[in-house]
Design an enzyme around this catalytic site. Sequence first.
Site, PDB file in Angstrom:
ATOM      1  CG  PHE A 173      33.798  32.748  50.120  1.00  0.00           C
ATOM      2  CD1 PHE A 173      33.423  31.417  50.108  1.00  0.00           C
ATOM      3  CD2 PHE A 173      34.565  33.237  49.065  1.00  0.00           C
ATOM      4  CE1 PHE A 173      33.810  30.571  49.073  1.00  0.00           C
ATOM      5  CE2 PHE A 173      34.945  32.404  48.019  1.00  0.00           C
ATOM      6  CZ  PHE A 173      34.575  31.071  48.026  1.00  0.00           C
ATOM      7  CB  VAL A 210      41.264  44.026  62.228  1.00  0.00           C
ATOM      8  CG1 VAL A 210      40.891  42.705  62.868  1.00  0.00           C
ATOM      9  CG2 VAL A 210      40.957  44.037  60.742  1.00  0.00           C
ATOM     10  CE  LYS A 263      38.663  54.070  59.583  1.00  0.00           C
ATOM     11  NZ  LYS A 263      37.541  54.778  60.277  1.00  0.00           N
ATOM     12  CE1 TYR A 306      39.527  43.920  48.308  1.00  0.00           C
ATOM     13  CE2 TYR A 306      40.084  43.551  46.010  1.00  0.00           C
ATOM     14  CZ  TYR A 306      39.905  43.061  47.291  1.00  0.00           C
ATOM     15  OH  TYR A 306      40.116  41.728  47.554  1.00  0.00           O
ATOM     16  CE1 TYR A 351      54.531  47.895  60.356  1.00  0.00           C
ATOM     17  CE2 TYR A 351      54.854  46.419  62.209  1.00  0.00           C
ATOM     18  CZ  TYR A 351      54.421  47.628  61.707  1.00  0.00           C
ATOM     19  OH  TYR A 351      53.890  48.565  62.553  1.00  0.00           O
ATOM     20  NE  ARG A 376      32.943  38.033  45.656  1.00  0.00           N
ATOM     21  CZ  ARG A 376      33.786  37.652  46.603  1.00  0.00           C
ATOM     22  NH1 ARG A 376      35.072  37.637  46.378  1.00  0.00           N
ATOM     23  NH2 ARG A 376      33.342  37.271  47.787  1.00  0.00           N
TER      24      ARG A 376
HETATM   25  N1  UDP Z   1      29.955  40.318  35.875  1.00  0.00           N
HETATM   26  C1  UDP Z   1      28.877  40.204  34.998  1.00  0.00           C
HETATM   27  N2  UDP Z   1      27.622  40.112  35.524  1.00  0.00           N
HETATM   28  C2  UDP Z   1      27.377  40.097  36.863  1.00  0.00           C
HETATM   29  C3  UDP Z   1      28.472  40.174  37.759  1.00  0.00           C
HETATM   30  C4  UDP Z   1      29.742  40.296  37.232  1.00  0.00           C
HETATM   31  O1  UDP Z   1      29.054  40.210  33.788  1.00  0.00           O
HETATM   32  O2  UDP Z   1      26.187  40.007  37.251  1.00  0.00           O
HETATM   33  C5  UDP Z   1      31.312  40.413  35.331  1.00  0.00           C
HETATM   34  C6  UDP Z   1      32.108  41.605  35.837  1.00  0.00           C
HETATM   35  O3  UDP Z   1      31.862  42.757  35.061  1.00  0.00           O
HETATM   36  C7  UDP Z   1      33.538  41.100  35.676  1.00  0.00           C
HETATM   37  C8  UDP Z   1      33.404  39.597  35.913  1.00  0.00           C
HETATM   38  O4  UDP Z   1      32.026  39.277  35.738  1.00  0.00           O
HETATM   39  O5  UDP Z   1      33.988  41.326  34.364  1.00  0.00           O
HETATM   40  C9  UDP Z   1      33.834  39.162  37.306  1.00  0.00           C
HETATM   41  O6  UDP Z   1      33.189  40.004  38.229  1.00  0.00           O
HETATM   42  P1  UDP Z   1      33.244  39.770  39.788  1.00  0.00           P
HETATM   43  O7  UDP Z   1      32.408  40.842  40.407  1.00  0.00           O
HETATM   44  O8  UDP Z   1      32.920  38.379  40.118  1.00  0.00           O
HETATM   45  O9  UDP Z   1      34.769  39.973  40.226  1.00  0.00           O
HETATM   46  P2  UDP Z   1      36.024  40.784  39.670  1.00  0.00           P
HETATM   47  O10 UDP Z   1      36.822  39.769  38.970  1.00  0.00           O
HETATM   48  O11 UDP Z   1      35.583  41.874  38.736  1.00  0.00           O
HETATM   49  O12 UDP Z   1      36.647  41.317  40.883  1.00  0.00           O
END
Ligand code: UDP
Length: 312
Positions: A12, A58, A92, A146, A160, A187
């Site tokens: 993305f 990578v 990794k 992550y 580095y 997301r």
């Molecule tokens: N979330 C949600 N419903 C969904 C997907 C995500 O309520 O179908 C919520 C998730 O629990 C978090 C927020 O939206 O609190 C953002 O989630 P995302 O996965 O986009 O990224 P994050 O900020 O958690 O890395």
Amino acid sequence: MPRTLITGGAGFLGSHLCERFLAEGHEVVCMDNLITGNKKNIEHLLERDDFEFVLHDVSKHIELEGPLDYIMHFASPASPIDYLKIPIPTLKVGSLGTHNALGLAMSKGARLLLASTSEVYGDPQVHPQPEEYWGNVNPVGPRGCYDEAKRFAEAITMAYHRHHGVETRIVRIFNTYGPRMRLDDGRVVPAFVDQALKGRPLTVFGDGSQTRSFCYCSDLIDGIYRLLMSDEVMPTNIGTEFEYTILDFAKLIIELTGSQSEIIYKELPQDDPKTRRPDTAKARRVLGWEPQVPIKEGLRRTIEHFKNCAVT
Ligand code: UDP
């Protein structure tokens, strides 16, 4: 003509970076193993003489002939459902992959910019989050793969820089959205837009009181380009102050799509951060950066994009 390697270039953000660097007159080498990236994102660039795609993971040694001026290290799964599914490749690429990218930067005399993340702050106890905050991360929870990989990536990047004199930059990216996110990447933006467009219930996790701040991709890319060209070595937040509770965000998506969807509640994932908003004073001061795209405008563009994806 400067030559730039973009790892994760078919993802993305990576694909938007490829376009930006080409527009700035760089020759671009896009490297991706296509685990979460997609060649479709860069299909329109493949015919260009100043663009090259290299299929490579990578996490393994990177071999690249010729000179290199910049490395944008963006290879990594970035969606919670992706990195929960593939935690070991995530660890990794953040660790070995960053080590390899830094080694390449050192051997070529290239400047490297690391894509770090707001996740280094974990479930923050300071709000909004300034760069000086050290974070509140659970290393052994499901998101640890992550968060800790990115924290390690920051640490080895600084090592580095300090020990080998490699020119480095670190951007901490907050929630970003826009065209080319995968509809199924889990997301919140693609999930809610997809559900709203299909008339299905929007799945709010927990009670929806957790917050996120959303940045449109072109604003993020602009901040990153400015950071790369600046002298700022220490991490810099890029994101916006458009902070929403997830429940209000679901209502906004329903309004902007004109959907009849209802909202349903699902279990909150473990260690889901309760609040998140960047302190962007540094980006404004040091980079002269300012987000340009209002949230409703960015979401309209994203919704249009997803409408077209649904058809094809
Ligand atoms: N979330 C949600 N419903 C969904 C997907 C995500 O309520 O179908 C919520 C998730 O629990 C978090 C927020 O939206 O609190 C953002 O989630 P995302 O996965 O986009 O990224 P994050 O900020 O958690 O890395």
